[in-house]
Design an enzyme around this catalytic site. Structure first.
Site: not given
Ligand code: CAA
Ligand code: NAI
Length: 244
Positions: A61, A87, A139, A152-154, A156
């Site tokens: 994409v 998506n 998200s 990611y937040a920016a 979304k």
């Molecule tokens: N909420 C609350 N606290 C968090 C947090 C979160 N989301 N992420 C990290 N923290 C805290 C940790 O618990 C830690 O706390 P302490 O210092 O008290 O132990 C502190 O922040 C530092 O974290 P790390 O030790 O893990 O630091 P790092 O540099 O090794 O890693 C990180 C940083 C990559 C951000 C890792 O913490 C991480 O992956 N966090 C999760 C981030 C997250 O929530 N991502 C969402 C993914 S799913 C998604 O994106 C779908 C969607 O749309 C929601």
């Molecule tokens: P996922 O990782 O299971 O699926 C994402 C898919 O996007 C994968 O199949 C990957 O190959 C494809 N993809 C990645 N880069 C691509 C590119 N350049 N072109 C075409 N396809 C590509 O993740 P999930 O959770 O199913 O995510 C779907 C959507 O939902 C994403 O936009 C994600 O940001 C959003 N989302 C997910 C949440 C969650 O907690 N899982 C929460 C909020 C939003």
């Protein structure tokens, strides 16, 4: 059947939420294109359906030429496009002070520019037929921010801005534009999170569970159906009320 005779493109549909949407849309009579970067997974999941109903088209994409090819091939194979689900998405989480330029740019390119690319290429067809549904995936992180997700937040949050601008621009052309804002949902994206962070998140959710891909697919289905014809420029939160 709520999507009978409709053709939907679902980006990022080789896994997770997108794949759940493909299954749901097919149940409701749609023909669906799986537009995903992951060729192996895309082909494998497409094989689970009848070839006349679901096709896999290798798509990046973030690459305009690839998106043009997706749209051309969809028209060639299915003759029309009625629904676009933007998506596809990735995470490259890191604390601000550790985030590299590449982490930042890659997420913007896919999660933001990718949505722009796909919509811009599909919209001439929607304008011509004076109908169409665009559903963007934002998200909970784009609405409220999240630790470790500057990039990611920016992206979304920007998707919400685009959704509302497109709703204003395209409503008069008969095109519906909405967004879904999933909360933490059980896919590979959440599996990559540290377990203690997942536990913290679940504690904050009144429903006390993560979302299932099907929970989000059902929201896509509603917005893609005629039942949502007067829902426009809306951001539908499907997150168990994590931030209520
Ligand atoms: N909420 C609350 N606290 C968090 C947090 C979160 N989301 N992420 C990290 N923290 C805290 C940790 O618990 C830690 O706390 P302490 O210092 O008290 O132990 C502190 O922040 C530092 O974290 P790390 O030790 O893990 O630091 P790092 O540099 O090794 O890693 C990180 C940083 C990559 C951000 C890792 O913490 C991480 O992956 N966090 C999760 C981030 C997250 O929530 N991502 C969402 C993914 S799913 C998604 O994106 C779908 C969607 O749309 C929601
Ligand atoms: P996922 O990782 O299971 O699926 C994402 C898919 O996007 C994968 O199949 C990957 O190959 C494809 N993809 C990645 N880069 C691509 C590119 N350049 N072109 C075409 N396809 C590509 O993740 P999930 O959770 O199913 O995510 C779907 C959507 O939902 C994403 O936009 C994600 O940001 C959003 N989302 C997910 C949440 C969650 O907690 N899982 C929460 C909020 C939003």
């Amino acid at each position: 059947m709520r999507l009978l005779d409709k053709v939907a493109i679902v980006t990022g549909a080789a896994s997770g939420i997108g794949f759940a949407a493909v299954k749901r849309f097919v149940e409701e009579g749609a023909r669906v294109v799986i537009a995903d970067f992951n060729e192996e997974a895309g082909k494998e999941v497409a094989e689970q359906f009848q070839h006349e109903q679901v096709k896999y088209i290798m798509t990046d994409v973030s690459n305009r030429e690839s998106v043009k090819e997706l749209v051309n091939q969809t028209i060639e194979q299915f003759g029309q496009i009625d629904i676009l689900i933007n998506n596809a998405g990735i995470t490259r989480d890191a604390m601000l002070y550790k985030m590299t330029d590449e982490d930042f740019q890659q997420v913007i390119n896919i999660n933001l520019t990718g949505v722009f690319n796909c919509t811009q290429e599909v919209i001439p067809y929607f304008i011509k037929q004076q109908s169409g549904k665009v559903i963007n995936t934002t998200s909970v992180s784009g609405v409220y921010g999240n630790i470790g997700q500057t990039n990611y937040a920016a992206a979304k949050a920007a998707v919400i801005g685009m959704t509302k601008s497109w709703a204003k621009e395209l409503g008069r052309k008969g095109i519906n534009v909405n967004a879904v804002a999933p909360g933490f949902t059980m896919t590979s994206m959440v599996e990559k999170m540290p377990q203690h962070v997942i536990d913290k998140m679940v504690d904050m959710i009144p429903l006390q569970r993560l979302g299932k891909p099907e929970d989000i697919a059902n929201a896509y289905l509603f917005l893609a159906s005629d039942e949502a014809s007067y829902v426009h420029g809306h951001v539908l939160h499907v997150d168990g009320a994590i931030m209520m």
